[in-house]
Motif scaffolding. Sequence first.
Motif, PDB file in Angstrom:
ATOM      1  N   PHE A  88       0.837  -1.227  -0.020  1.00  0.00           N
ATOM      2  CA  PHE A  88       0.052   0.000  -0.011  1.00  0.00           C
ATOM      3  C   PHE A  88       0.867   1.207  -0.005  1.00  0.00           C
ATOM      4  O   PHE A  88       0.419   2.406  -0.627  1.00  0.00           O
ATOM      5  N   MET A 114       0.406   4.034  -2.727  1.00  0.00           N
ATOM      6  CA  MET A 114       0.264   5.546  -2.522  1.00  0.00           C
ATOM      7  C   MET A 114       1.554   6.454  -3.629  1.00  0.00           C
ATOM      8  O   MET A 114       1.196   7.331  -3.798  1.00  0.00           O
ATOM      9  N   ALA A 160      -8.047  10.163  -2.274  1.00  0.00           N
ATOM     10  CA  ALA A 160      -8.753   9.120  -1.860  1.00  0.00           C
ATOM     11  C   ALA A 160      -7.755   7.908  -1.715  1.00  0.00           C
ATOM     12  O   ALA A 160      -7.952   7.147  -0.552  1.00  0.00           O
ATOM     13  N   VAL A 161      -6.757   7.734  -2.576  1.00  0.00           N
ATOM     14  CA  VAL A 161      -5.833   6.634  -2.294  1.00  0.00           C
ATOM     15  C   VAL A 161      -4.745   6.816  -1.007  1.00  0.00           C
ATOM     16  O   VAL A 161      -4.904   5.755  -0.325  1.00  0.00           O
ATOM     17  N   GLY A 183      -7.542   6.077   1.884  1.00  0.00           N
ATOM     18  CA  GLY A 183      -7.858   4.470   1.877  1.00  0.00           C
ATOM     19  C   GLY A 183      -6.252   3.725   2.329  1.00  0.00           C
ATOM     20  O   GLY A 183      -6.470   2.852   3.173  1.00  0.00           O
ATOM     21  N   SER A 184      -5.381   3.953   1.583  1.00  0.00           N
ATOM     22  CA  SER A 184      -4.154   3.136   1.945  1.00  0.00           C
ATOM     23  C   SER A 184      -3.727   3.407   3.429  1.00  0.00           C
ATOM     24  O   SER A 184      -3.106   2.538   4.056  1.00  0.00           O
ATOM     25  N   VAL A 243     -11.950  -1.985   3.674  1.00  0.00           N
ATOM     26  CA  VAL A 243     -11.373  -0.737   3.145  1.00  0.00           C
ATOM     27  C   VAL A 243     -10.614  -1.174   1.725  1.00  0.00           C
ATOM     28  O   VAL A 243     -10.371  -0.626   0.607  1.00  0.00           O
ATOM     29  N   SER A 244     -10.072  -2.657   1.736  1.00  0.00           N
ATOM     30  CA  SER A 244      -9.430  -2.913   0.575  1.00  0.00           C
ATOM     31  C   SER A 244     -10.203  -3.240  -0.647  1.00  0.00           C
ATOM     32  O   SER A 244      -9.855  -2.601  -1.847  1.00  0.00           O
ATOM     33  N   LEU A 268     -10.973   0.680  -2.012  1.00  0.00           N
ATOM     34  CA  LEU A 268      -9.893   1.230  -2.404  1.00  0.00           C
ATOM     35  C   LEU A 268      -9.641   0.626  -4.069  1.00  0.00           C
ATOM     36  O   LEU A 268      -9.364   1.143  -4.906  1.00  0.00           O
ATOM     37  N   TYR A 281     -12.054   1.995  -6.273  1.00  0.00           N
ATOM     38  CA  TYR A 281     -11.844   3.198  -6.667  1.00  0.00           C
ATOM     39  C   TYR A 281     -10.521   3.424  -7.592  1.00  0.00           C
ATOM     40  O   TYR A 281     -10.613   4.210  -8.509  1.00  0.00           O
ATOM     41  N   LEU A 282      -9.270   2.543  -7.324  1.00  0.00           N
ATOM     42  CA  LEU A 282      -8.380   2.657  -8.230  1.00  0.00           C
ATOM     43  C   LEU A 282      -8.791   1.981  -9.552  1.00  0.00           C
ATOM     44  O   LEU A 282      -8.410   2.360 -10.670  1.00  0.00           O
TER      45      LEU A 282
END
Lengths: 160, 212
Positions: free
Chosen positions: B58, B62, B69-70, B73-74, B134-135, B138, B141-142
Amino acid sequence: MKEKEFLSHINENTGLIWKLLHLYFQEEDAKRDMFQEVVLQCWAGRNNFRGDAKVSTWIYKVALFTILASQRKNAKHQHAPLAEADEKHLVTEGEARADQSEALYRCIQRLKDVDKTIITMHLDGFSNPEIAEFLGVSINNLNVKLHRVKESLKKQLTNE
Amino acid sequence: MNEMDLKEIWGKSTGNVVEKPVYDIKAMLSGKSISPLRKLKRNLYIHMAYGVAGIGFFAAVMWFFPYTAVFIGSGIIMAISIFFLGQLSVMARSLERLIKLKPGNLLEALLQQHTLIRSTFRAQEAIAIPFYAVSILLGMYLGFIHDRGPADFSPQLQIWIIIGIVMVIWTFLAHKFERWMNQKAFGVHLDHMKEIISQLEQEPESIIENSL
């Protein structure tokens, strides 16, 4: 305890360990794996042995402890429980013809783990307080359990 | 048949029923222990290694995706991972103490072992839940920004609902899978210990007065 001395003690008591393993496990692989585990546990705990009992007694207790607290591949009893043996008359004609000592051995193999431990330690000469202390139960509790197991075994053997 | 008969028969049985094996005992001393506690300890160290790898992964995410947001989340996942590592190291130390401890008796040892294994799994399973949630968030989102770019990330309500449903389903399945894996690895052993504990704790209905 030095390695040489330790190996000598284990070699002298291999039969003792094997006898116990034979009561709790049927498969040869399981017995072999557990034998190694008993040896490793004795080796790891060799400094706990203070010489206030015979080496064979110490090895005997470590072996029983390791067997009972070990991980089994199968949750079911390796041997049919005694209650089932009663119902199905598992002491077969073939067994009836066999030597009484073999029949006793087989009857003990079919007991539940705790009952098996109690009767084995009793027959191997441990006193009731020693067995109760090893298991962590009250002496009264142990006396009742032992009485029941002995009655059950005698009944089984007499029926033959 | 009396008391002496049983002992006499047993004495004979020890010699002729069991054939003594021949083993290389010295070679066994360098063998690998199959003790459930040592296995659990190895299992904890593997989880800790995954935790460290996860933090590294993670951190890389980043680095390569420098969006707010990354980072959030990370950052959450890395914080959970660090907390997770701390908890695991506490458990590993407890296990180490239990392995070295010379237990008083069988019942005490089994109760300690049973409680420790169960509490270790419960803690692992609980800590992992926010990690899964959360994973997946994220990850989605990615995927979105990879497809459309970070500037376009303003999903409609329906998309948020879908993200929420996927997050709940994924978290639920991952949690169930972890419980199943733990059950597969130690379930039989826990059941076996429980059975012996219940046999030991079972009080007799009547106490026989005279000692046998």
